[in-house]
Design a protein around this motif. Structure first.
Motif, mmCIF file in Angstrom:
data_model
loop_
_atom_site.group_PDB
_atom_site.id
_atom_site.type_symbol
_atom_site.label_atom_id
_atom_site.label_comp_id
_atom_site.label_asym_id
_atom_site.label_seq_id
_atom_site.Cartn_x
_atom_site.Cartn_y
_atom_site.Cartn_z
ATOM 1 N N MET A 81 0.827 -1.209 0.000
ATOM 2 C CA MET A 81 0.000 0.000 0.000
ATOM 3 C C MET A 81 0.862 1.260 0.000
ATOM 4 O O MET A 81 0.560 2.245 -0.690
ATOM 5 C CB MET A 81 -0.924 0.012 1.221
ATOM 6 C CG MET A 81 -2.011 -1.035 1.207
ATOM 7 S SD MET A 81 -3.069 -0.892 2.678
ATOM 8 C CE MET A 81 -3.909 -2.477 2.642
ATOM 9 N N THR A 82 1.938 1.236 0.778
ATOM 10 C CA THR A 82 2.811 2.408 0.886
ATOM 11 C C THR A 82 3.553 2.669 -0.413
ATOM 12 O O THR A 82 3.590 3.801 -0.914
ATOM 13 C CB THR A 82 3.827 2.215 2.032
ATOM 14 O OG1 THR A 82 3.114 1.985 3.246
ATOM 15 C CG2 THR A 82 4.704 3.441 2.186
ATOM 16 N N VAL A 83 4.148 1.615 -0.980
ATOM 17 C CA VAL A 83 4.934 1.761 -2.211
ATOM 18 C C VAL A 83 4.060 2.217 -3.374
ATOM 19 O O VAL A 83 4.468 3.067 -4.181
ATOM 20 C CB VAL A 83 5.633 0.428 -2.560
ATOM 21 C CG1 VAL A 83 6.250 0.489 -3.958
ATOM 22 C CG2 VAL A 83 6.709 0.105 -1.523
ATOM 23 N N ASN A 84 2.845 1.675 -3.461
ATOM 24 C CA ASN A 84 1.962 2.000 -4.590
ATOM 25 C C ASN A 84 1.000 3.147 -4.298
ATOM 26 O O ASN A 84 0.194 3.509 -5.158
ATOM 27 C CB ASN A 84 1.159 0.755 -4.979
ATOM 28 C CG ASN A 84 2.031 -0.354 -5.544
ATOM 29 O OD1 ASN A 84 2.454 -0.286 -6.689
ATOM 30 N ND2 ASN A 84 2.315 -1.360 -4.729
ATOM 31 N N ASN A 85 1.101 3.696 -3.065
ATOM 32 C CA ASN A 85 0.261 4.826 -2.663
ATOM 33 C C ASN A 85 -1.220 4.535 -2.879
ATOM 34 O O ASN A 85 -1.952 5.297 -3.506
ATOM 35 C CB ASN A 85 0.669 6.097 -3.433
ATOM 36 C CG ASN A 85 0.065 7.352 -2.829
ATOM 37 O OD1 ASN A 85 -0.212 7.407 -1.633
ATOM 38 N ND2 ASN A 85 -0.161 8.363 -3.655
ATOM 39 N N ILE A 86 -1.665 3.389 -2.347
ATOM 40 C CA ILE A 86 -3.068 3.001 -2.452
ATOM 41 C C ILE A 86 -3.629 2.760 -1.051
ATOM 42 O O ILE A 86 -2.885 2.497 -0.106
ATOM 43 C CB ILE A 86 -3.255 1.732 -3.311
ATOM 44 C CG1 ILE A 86 -2.380 0.582 -2.779
ATOM 45 C CG2 ILE A 86 -2.945 2.024 -4.765
ATOM 46 C CD1 ILE A 86 -2.541 -0.715 -3.544
ATOM 47 N N GLY A 87 -4.948 2.842 -0.922
ATOM 48 C CA GLY A 87 -5.567 2.722 0.393
ATOM 49 C C GLY A 87 -6.106 1.351 0.720
ATOM 50 O O GLY A 87 -6.494 1.089 1.858
ATOM 51 N N ARG A 88 -6.123 0.451 -0.289
ATOM 52 C CA ARG A 88 -6.646 -0.892 -0.061
ATOM 53 C C ARG A 88 -6.021 -1.838 -1.072
ATOM 54 O O ARG A 88 -5.567 -1.425 -2.129
ATOM 55 C CB ARG A 88 -8.178 -0.903 -0.187
ATOM 56 C CG ARG A 88 -8.660 -0.444 -1.535
ATOM 57 C CD ARG A 88 -10.135 -0.123 -1.550
ATOM 58 N NE ARG A 88 -10.500 0.836 -0.531
ATOM 59 C CZ ARG A 88 -10.278 2.152 -0.622
ATOM 60 N NH1 ARG A 88 -9.641 2.644 -1.682
ATOM 61 N NH2 ARG A 88 -10.649 2.955 0.336
ATOM 62 N N VAL A 89 -6.038 -3.120 -0.734
ATOM 63 C CA VAL A 89 -5.498 -4.137 -1.640
ATOM 64 C C VAL A 89 -6.407 -5.357 -1.589
ATOM 65 O O VAL A 89 -6.926 -5.721 -0.527
ATOM 66 C CB VAL A 89 -4.042 -4.499 -1.246
ATOM 67 C CG1 VAL A 89 -3.974 -5.097 0.142
ATOM 68 C CG2 VAL A 89 -3.421 -5.432 -2.259
ATOM 69 N N LEU A 90 -6.616 -5.960 -2.736
ATOM 70 C CA LEU A 90 -7.460 -7.153 -2.812
ATOM 71 C C LEU A 90 -6.671 -8.378 -2.382
ATOM 72 O O LEU A 90 -5.464 -8.485 -2.623
ATOM 73 C CB LEU A 90 -7.972 -7.359 -4.231
ATOM 74 C CG LEU A 90 -9.110 -6.437 -4.685
ATOM 75 C CD1 LEU A 90 -9.432 -6.688 -6.152
ATOM 76 C CD2 LEU A 90 -10.351 -6.663 -3.838
#
Length: 363
Positions: free
Chosen positions: A329-338
């Protein structure tokens, strides 16, 4: 916005120039051009010649900084650590690594490699300097004499500065490695970070009384120590849990045929800002509020989810640990992951889920 420019690769590692480097390059050259010997070229030839020599010295200086970072990267790669890139920026260089080795001896060698490279460069140039002075009588009157002297002294100072036992300098990692042989990794990080903060505090006081530049360096050191401490604590705490223990198993999904207008209402009703896009049992993508907010209101009735969704879905298996999810999440700057197993969606994990877990784990 892409703020870095790739200029090549060394050892398979992309080398980038940050925009701040391009801004500071002429500033460094100007400093060398306006200072007299032995710290600059103000009294060497014409103004054009002086600035040209200063610019060349600045470029060679940052080449030395690049070699410093390559020293870290070479040792890290030998231990199987992935180096994503090396970026030259305002205050020097930084190697973007997948993770820092947890083994104290490995971290010690990796941290010391950079200053060692700078020391080798500095003392090699100094030895060359002394030999040339002894055997070439006219050498001390040349611009090369000044350039070699400046580069030798700066590389030695760079090595010594980086050996200060405070994050984010290499000395902070050396101190943590030393502590980690005697206690847990988290506790070692706490001690090393505490030392770094105290060092920053003292440096800041000295800066108030003597040199304002030290205040900026102190701020940089304090923030670096705090972030390293927090990051390590979070990572080690999350490693104890599997993604399957934290994720939300009831996944609310949308279909690719849904319109963006319907999706915006759906988001408001369900209080989530991101959803997997599933058709039948097949995962087609993921759509978030970010994907739809640039669609004009009058176009949302005719625009489908399939038109705006992200098809390259970032996911991880349910047996991964929570720390890996946090890193993704941190590396890709996203708030959620499937969370998927064999292309089947098993759940969804958000940054909020991880923060809630940390709060409960630290109570």
């Amino acid at each position: 916005m892409n703020t870095s420019l790739k200029i090549g690769s060394i050892m398979g590692i992309p080398i980038k120039l940050h925009i701040t480097f391009l801004l500071i390059l002429p500033v460094f050259a100007l400093v060398f051009a306006t200072n007299p010997q032995p710290y600059g070229f103000a009294d060497v030839g014409s103004a054009t010649e002086s600035y040209a020599l200063s610019l060349l010295t600045t470029i060679l200086l940052f080449a030395c900084i690049l070699l410093h970072e390559l020293g870290h990267s070479y040792i890290a790669k030998s231990y199987g650590v992935e180096i994503k890139d090396i970026t030259l920026l305002l205050f020097g260089g930084v190697s973007s690594m997948e993770e820092i080795p947890r083994d104290p001896s490995q971290e010690f060698k990796m941290a010391f490699a950079g200053p060692l490279v700078s020391l080798i460069i500095g003392f090699s140039l100094l030895a060359l300097h002394l030999v040339a002075i002894s055997f070439i009588p006219s050498y001390s009157n040349t611009s090369i004499y000044l350039m070699v002297g400046i580069l030798a002294s700066i590389n030695i100072v760079l090595a010594v500065f980086n050996l200060i036992p405070a994050f984010p300098m290499d000395g902070g990692r050396l101190l943590r490695a030393w502590y980690a042989k005697r206690m847990s990794y988290v506790k070692a990080t706490h001690y090393a970070a505490y030392f770094g903060k105290m060092f920053a505090f003292i440096m800041g006081i000295i800066g108030l009384l003597w040199n304002p530049w030290l205040i900026m360096i102190a701020f940089f050191v304090y923030i670096g120590a705090s972030e390293e401490d927090k990051s390590t604590t979070v990572t080690v705490s999350l490693e104890k849990y599997k993604v399957s223990e934290v994720m939300s198993k009831e996944v609310i999904s949308v279909t690719p045929e849904m319109t963006v207008e319907d999706l915006s209402h759906f988001m408001f009703e369900n209080k989530h800002l991101g959803y997997p896009v599933i058709k039948g049992n097949s995962l087609k993508g993921i759509v978030t509020f970010t994907d739809i907010r640039n669609v004009l209101p009058h176009e949302r009735y005719a625009t489908l989810v399939s038109d705006v969704m992200t098809k390259d879905v970032i996911s991880l298996p349910s047996n991964s640990n929570a720390a890996e999810a946090f890193k993704i999440m941190t590396v890709n700057n996203i708030g959620r992951v499937l969370v998927t197993d064999n292309d089947t969606v098993k759940g969804i994990l958000s940054r909020t889920d991880l923060m809630r877990l940390l709060m409960l784990a630290n109570e």
